[in-house]
Design a protein around this motif. Structure first.
Motif, PDB file in Angstrom:
ATOM      1  N   ALA A  47       0.851  -1.133  -0.017  1.00 32.97           N
ATOM      2  CA  ALA A  47       0.135  -0.034  -0.005  1.00 32.97           C
ATOM      3  C   ALA A  47       0.829   1.264  -0.043  1.00 32.97           C
ATOM      4  CB  ALA A  47      -1.006   0.217   1.178  1.00 32.97           C
ATOM      5  N   ALA A  48       1.958   1.284   0.780  1.00 29.56           N
ATOM      6  CA  ALA A  48       2.784   2.485   0.847  1.00 29.56           C
ATOM      7  C   ALA A  48       3.257   2.848  -0.642  1.00 29.56           C
ATOM      8  CB  ALA A  48       3.804   2.383   1.939  1.00 29.56           C
ATOM      9  N   ARG A  49       3.838   1.580  -1.021  1.00 24.72           N
ATOM     10  CA  ARG A  49       4.483   2.011  -2.708  1.00 24.72           C
ATOM     11  C   ARG A  49       3.543   2.397  -3.554  1.00 24.72           C
ATOM     12  NH1 ARG A  49       7.515  -3.073  -2.485  1.00 24.72           N
ATOM     13  NH2 ARG A  49       5.715  -3.930  -3.501  1.00 24.72           N
ATOM     14  N   GLY A  50       2.064   1.761  -3.429  1.00 23.57           N
ATOM     15  CA  GLY A  50       0.891   2.179  -4.265  1.00 23.57           C
ATOM     16  C   GLY A  50       0.614   3.460  -4.005  1.00 23.57           C
ATOM     17  N   GLN A  51       0.559   3.986  -2.970  1.00 19.75           N
ATOM     18  CA  GLN A  51       0.177   5.374  -2.594  1.00 19.75           C
ATOM     19  C   GLN A  51       1.105   6.274  -3.291  1.00 19.75           C
ATOM     20  OE1 GLN A  51       0.214   6.912   1.496  1.00 19.75           O
ATOM     21  NE2 GLN A  51      -0.953   8.786   0.986  1.00 19.75           N
ATOM     22  N   ALA A  52       2.651   6.050  -3.212  1.00 19.10           N
ATOM     23  CA  ALA A  52       3.657   6.870  -3.822  1.00 19.10           C
ATOM     24  C   ALA A  52       3.697   7.006  -5.220  1.00 19.10           C
ATOM     25  CB  ALA A  52       4.984   6.432  -3.368  1.00 19.10           C
ATOM     26  N   PHE A  53       3.407   5.590  -5.771  1.00 27.86           N
ATOM     27  CA  PHE A  53       3.341   5.511  -7.247  1.00 27.86           C
ATOM     28  C   PHE A  53       2.050   6.223  -7.820  1.00 27.86           C
ATOM     29  CE2 PHE A  53       1.520   3.476 -11.113  1.00 27.86           C
ATOM     30  CZ  PHE A  53       2.511   3.081 -11.735  1.00 27.86           C
ATOM     31  N   PHE A  54       0.939   6.297  -7.267  1.00 26.91           N
ATOM     32  CA  PHE A  54      -0.424   6.907  -7.582  1.00 26.91           C
ATOM     33  C   PHE A  54      -0.222   8.555  -7.550  1.00 26.91           C
ATOM     34  CE2 PHE A  54      -4.693   8.662  -7.021  1.00 26.91           C
ATOM     35  CZ  PHE A  54      -5.371   7.932  -7.933  1.00 26.91           C
ATOM     36  N   GLU A  61       3.777  14.286 -17.931  1.00 25.81           N
ATOM     37  CA  GLU A  61       3.112  15.306 -17.601  1.00 25.81           C
ATOM     38  C   GLU A  61       2.047  14.968 -16.300  1.00 25.81           C
ATOM     39  OE1 GLU A  61       0.059  18.807 -19.102  1.00 25.81           O
ATOM     40  OE2 GLU A  61       1.207  17.440 -20.529  1.00 25.81           O
ATOM     41  N   TRP A  62       1.375  13.592 -16.316  1.00 26.28           N
ATOM     42  CA  TRP A  62       0.360  13.606 -15.411  1.00 26.28           C
ATOM     43  C   TRP A  62       0.790  12.052 -14.387  1.00 26.28           C
ATOM     44  CZ3 TRP A  62      -4.057  12.511 -19.513  1.00 26.28           C
ATOM     45  CH2 TRP A  62      -4.536  13.729 -20.090  1.00 26.28           C
ATOM     46  N   SER A  63       0.064  12.299 -13.435  1.00 21.21           N
ATOM     47  CA  SER A  63       0.290  11.261 -12.578  1.00 21.21           C
ATOM     48  C   SER A  63      -1.352  10.803 -12.206  1.00 21.21           C
ATOM     49  CB  SER A  63       0.620  11.763 -10.775  1.00 21.21           C
ATOM     50  OG  SER A  63      -0.529  12.437 -10.336  1.00 21.21           O
ATOM     51  N   CYS A  64      -1.470   9.407 -11.614  1.00 22.40           N
ATOM     52  CA  CYS A  64      -2.682   9.077 -11.542  1.00 22.40           C
ATOM     53  C   CYS A  64      -3.737  10.105 -10.732  1.00 22.40           C
ATOM     54  CB  CYS A  64      -2.671   7.660 -10.732  1.00 22.40           C
ATOM     55  SG  CYS A  64      -1.839   6.460 -11.203  1.00 22.40           S
ATOM     56  N   ALA A  65      -2.970  10.653  -9.795  1.00 25.17           N
ATOM     57  CA  ALA A  65      -3.889  11.699  -9.035  1.00 25.17           C
ATOM     58  C   ALA A  65      -4.219  12.987  -9.952  1.00 25.17           C
ATOM     59  CB  ALA A  65      -2.809  12.251  -7.903  1.00 25.17           C
ATOM     60  N   THR A 120       2.861  -2.716 -14.506  1.00 23.23           N
ATOM     61  CA  THR A 120       3.453  -4.086 -14.420  1.00 23.23           C
ATOM     62  C   THR A 120       2.297  -4.509 -13.027  1.00 23.23           C
ATOM     63  OG1 THR A 120       4.550  -3.595 -12.451  1.00 23.23           O
ATOM     64  CG2 THR A 120       5.898  -3.811 -14.645  1.00 23.23           C
ATOM     65  N   ALA A 121       2.081  -5.918 -12.988  1.00 22.84           N
ATOM     66  CA  ALA A 121       1.219  -6.632 -12.284  1.00 22.84           C
ATOM     67  C   ALA A 121       1.680  -5.955 -10.769  1.00 22.84           C
ATOM     68  CB  ALA A 121       1.562  -7.962 -12.361  1.00 22.84           C
ATOM     69  N   ALA A 122       2.866  -5.814 -10.434  1.00 20.35           N
ATOM     70  CA  ALA A 122       3.280  -5.527  -9.175  1.00 20.35           C
ATOM     71  C   ALA A 122       2.779  -3.961  -8.943  1.00 20.35           C
ATOM     72  CB  ALA A 122       4.785  -5.526  -8.820  1.00 20.35           C
ATOM     73  N   GLU A 123       2.964  -3.127  -9.970  1.00 22.17           N
ATOM     74  CA  GLU A 123       1.978  -1.747  -9.833  1.00 22.17           C
ATOM     75  C   GLU A 123       0.845  -1.701  -9.872  1.00 22.17           C
ATOM     76  OE1 GLU A 123       5.863   0.629 -12.648  1.00 22.17           O
ATOM     77  OE2 GLU A 123       4.040  -0.356 -13.637  1.00 22.17           O
ATOM     78  N   LYS A 124       0.136  -2.661 -10.406  1.00 26.43           N
ATOM     79  CA  LYS A 124      -1.188  -2.568 -10.364  1.00 26.43           C
ATOM     80  C   LYS A 124      -1.775  -3.079  -8.756  1.00 26.43           C
ATOM     81  CE  LYS A 124      -2.039  -3.870 -15.039  1.00 26.43           C
ATOM     82  NZ  LYS A 124      -2.654  -4.903 -15.777  1.00 26.43           N
ATOM     83  N   ALA A 125      -1.105  -4.196  -8.398  1.00 19.78           N
ATOM     84  CA  ALA A 125      -1.181  -4.838  -7.014  1.00 19.78           C
ATOM     85  C   ALA A 125      -1.008  -3.847  -6.146  1.00 19.78           C
ATOM     86  CB  ALA A 125      -0.056  -5.935  -6.586  1.00 19.78           C
ATOM     87  N   ASP A 126       0.135  -2.914  -5.880  1.00 17.46           N
ATOM     88  CA  ASP A 126       0.438  -1.843  -5.113  1.00 17.46           C
ATOM     89  C   ASP A 126      -0.603  -0.946  -4.953  1.00 17.46           C
ATOM     90  OD1 ASP A 126       2.962  -3.263  -4.484  1.00 17.46           O
ATOM     91  OD2 ASP A 126       4.136  -1.806  -5.710  1.00 17.46           O
ATOM     92  N   VAL A 127      -1.088  -0.228  -6.394  1.00 18.19           N
ATOM     93  CA  VAL A 127      -1.825   0.768  -6.218  1.00 18.19           C
ATOM     94  C   VAL A 127      -3.309   0.072  -5.828  1.00 18.19           C
ATOM     95  CG1 VAL A 127      -3.439   2.007  -7.733  1.00 18.19           C
ATOM     96  CG2 VAL A 127      -1.018   1.757  -8.237  1.00 18.19           C
TER      97      VAL A 127
END
Length: 135
Positions: A47-54, A61-65, A120-127
């Motif tokens: 979750a911590a990695r997912g929040q940072a990634f997001f 230019e863009w982030s998920c946020a 990646t699957a890891a990025e999706k899982a983290d987010v």
């Protein structure tokens, strides 16, 4: 042609059509998606990695946020078109992450916008691990 063949064909078509909506809409859950991506990644979502990634940009230019907001528990707005989007967090949107085809479609599109590649699957899982913690 055997007289029963058209009847069997019609029955098979009817059964297939009846099963189609269940296979496409509401065919999964956020937890099942998390388990799927974690298994593909070979590690549980973080979750911590997912929040940072997001919340950060990844050389683009863009982030998920940019569209979903830093804490996506309320409506978002597309950064370019201004189109309203339902909350991304499953606690705020019961339909989020419940349709496999839709989830794959939007991850593919949005990851290309944010990363210039698919996630990646890891990025999706983290987010998703992070999104599942939001209330």
């Amino acid at each position: 042609m055997h007289p029963i063949r058209p009847l069997l064909t019609a029955l098979a078509l009817f059964v297939g059509m009846a099963a189609w909506p269940a296979a496409h809409a509401g065919d999964t859950s956020p937890q099942a998606q998390l388990e799927h991506w974690s298994a593909q990644a070979g590690a549980p979502g973080n979750a911590a990695r997912g929040q940072a990634f997001f919340n950060r940009t990844h050389g683009r230019e863009w982030s998920c946020a940019s569209c979903h907001g830093n804490t996506p528990t309320t409506d978002g707005q597309h950064a370019s078109t201004g189109k309203r989007m339902a909350p991304l967090a499953p606690a705020a949107n019961p339909k989020a992450f419940t349709d496999t085809a839709r989830v794959e479609k939007w991850f593919r599109r949005n990851c290309r916008d944010v990363l210039d590649r698919e996630c990646t699957a890891a990025e999706k899982a983290d987010v998703l691990a992070w999104l599942l913690q939001l209330r």
